[in-house]
Design an enzyme around this catalytic site. Structure first.
Site, PDB file in Angstrom:
ATOM      1  N   CYS A   1       0.833  -1.209   0.000  1.00 20.08           N
ATOM      2  CA  CYS A   1       0.000   0.000   0.000  1.00 20.08           C
ATOM      3  C   CYS A   1       0.871   1.265   0.000  1.00 20.08           C
ATOM      4  O   CYS A   1       1.631   1.478  -0.930  1.00 20.08           O
ATOM      5  CB  CYS A   1      -0.985  -0.026   1.165  1.00 20.08           C
TER       6      CYS A   1
ATOM      7  N   HIS B   1      -4.078  -4.346   0.217  1.00 19.89           N
ATOM      8  CA  HIS B   1      -3.897  -4.945   1.541  1.00 19.89           C
ATOM      9  C   HIS B   1      -4.413  -6.378   1.544  1.00 19.89           C
ATOM     10  O   HIS B   1      -5.423  -6.681   2.188  1.00 19.89           O
ATOM     11  CB  HIS B   1      -4.674  -4.139   2.580  1.00 19.89           C
TER      12      HIS B   1
ATOM     13  N   GLU C   1      -3.309  -8.620   3.219  1.00 20.75           N
ATOM     14  CA  GLU C   1      -3.182  -9.128   4.593  1.00 20.75           C
ATOM     15  C   GLU C   1      -4.407  -8.828   5.448  1.00 20.75           C
ATOM     16  O   GLU C   1      -4.546  -9.378   6.550  1.00 20.75           O
ATOM     17  CB  GLU C   1      -1.932  -8.549   5.261  1.00 20.75           C
TER      18      GLU C   1
END
Length: 304
Positions: free
Chosen positions: A142, A235, A237
């Site tokens: 990001c 993102h 994650e």
């Protein structure tokens, strides 16, 4: 294989409950093996949450990985106590004394600020410069991706009229890159950002290759041709509830925020979201660790 972390790190109990193989330092010291050494430069304000998210993905691979959490020395973190940082994080100056097989540089809530105005920009630049020579592959996430592309390749970030917020489908722009091995032709990536990349800016850099892009989210995955730098604008994650938490947080603050796209079932914020990007996340981190770190780094690379 396990990730090696501090035995008192709060993420440990969460990961163990999820059956992620976590190894403490004392147990790891009894094994005759050199684990991969990965440094995580964690710039997110939700520091403990981000630790858990990344460790979950790094711990679900066949490779034993030793983690070093890294903090900026030129920045005061409002959401994390100094005792926590002193116990679990190493200062950035310590990073510059070591070599690592891999590094992750996270996002940060500073994307609407010019890079040079970020209080730890010079410190981060030193880390990014050091990583080019002393880290075999660095994964930029990001804002970290925008920072790395700007610093290393002079690719500017472009402001958006409104926040790009939601889950967006991406298409592969190359078929044979190991990072995308096993990926579907289209795959989801969560996004939460106010800036984007111009495809033409990336294409003018012959040392870069675009791996994936989205009709709505633009260029989303880029690598340097030597595989030493991977840039992802989103993102993967994120947990299932992360975008929901961001949405309700901003609503509570009275900030202008739209529903995250393609996220809440039927666009109803009262219905719990369902993750459909988790398998993509695990595959990307596994491919990165295997093909760009483990398969390439020499056995004695981290020796000084």
């Amino acid at each position: 294989m396990p990730i090696k972390i501090n035995s008192d790190l709060p993420a440990r109990s969460i990961l163990e409950q999820e059956n992620i193989f976590v190894m403490t330092e004392s147990r790891a010291s009894t094994q005759e093996i050199r684990p991969l050494k990965v440094a995580i430069v964690n710039l997110m304000p939700t520091r403990e949450t981000t630790e858990t998210q990344l460790l979950r993905l790094l711990g679900n691979t066949p490779l034993q990985t030793e983690i070093s959490l890294v903090r900026m020395e030129s920045h005061t973190f409002k959401n994390t106590g100094e005792d926590y940082l002193e116990k679990f994080y190493i200062p950035s100056s310590e990073v510059l004394k070591n070599r690592y097989d891999g590094m992750i540089i996270t996002g940060a809530p500073v994307e609407q600020i010019p890079f040079e105005k970020v209080d730890y920009w010079s410190e981060l630049c030193r880390i990014m410069d050091y990583a080019r020579e002393n880290v075999y592959s660095t994964l930029y996430l990001c804002w970290g991706a925008f920072a790395g592309l700007y610093h290393h390749h002079n690719v500017p970030k472009i402001p958006l009229d409104k926040k790009l917020f939601g889950i967006f489908m991406n298409r592969r722009t190359t078929l044979n890159d190991p990072l995308l091995r096993g990926f579907d032709d289209v795959f989801p990536i969560p996004q939460s950002r106010h800036t984007t990349l111009r495809e033409t800016d990336v294409l003018t850099r012959p040392e870069l290759t675009i791996l994936a892009e989205s009709d709505e989210a633009g260029v989303t995955l880029v690598k340097s041709n030597d595989n030493r730098e991977i840039f992802m604008t989103g993102h993967l994650e994120y947990d299932t509830s992360t975008l929901a938490n961001e949405y309700w947080r901003d609503k509570a603050k009275g900030l202008p925020i739209e529903l995250p796209k393609n996220y809440f079932p039927g666009n109803d914020a009262q219905k719990p979201p369902v993750s459909f990007w988790r398998s993509t996340a695990h595959l990307l981190f596994s491919n990165w660790l295997n093909y760009y770190v483990y398969q390439e780094t020499p056995y004695d690379y981290v020796s000084r």
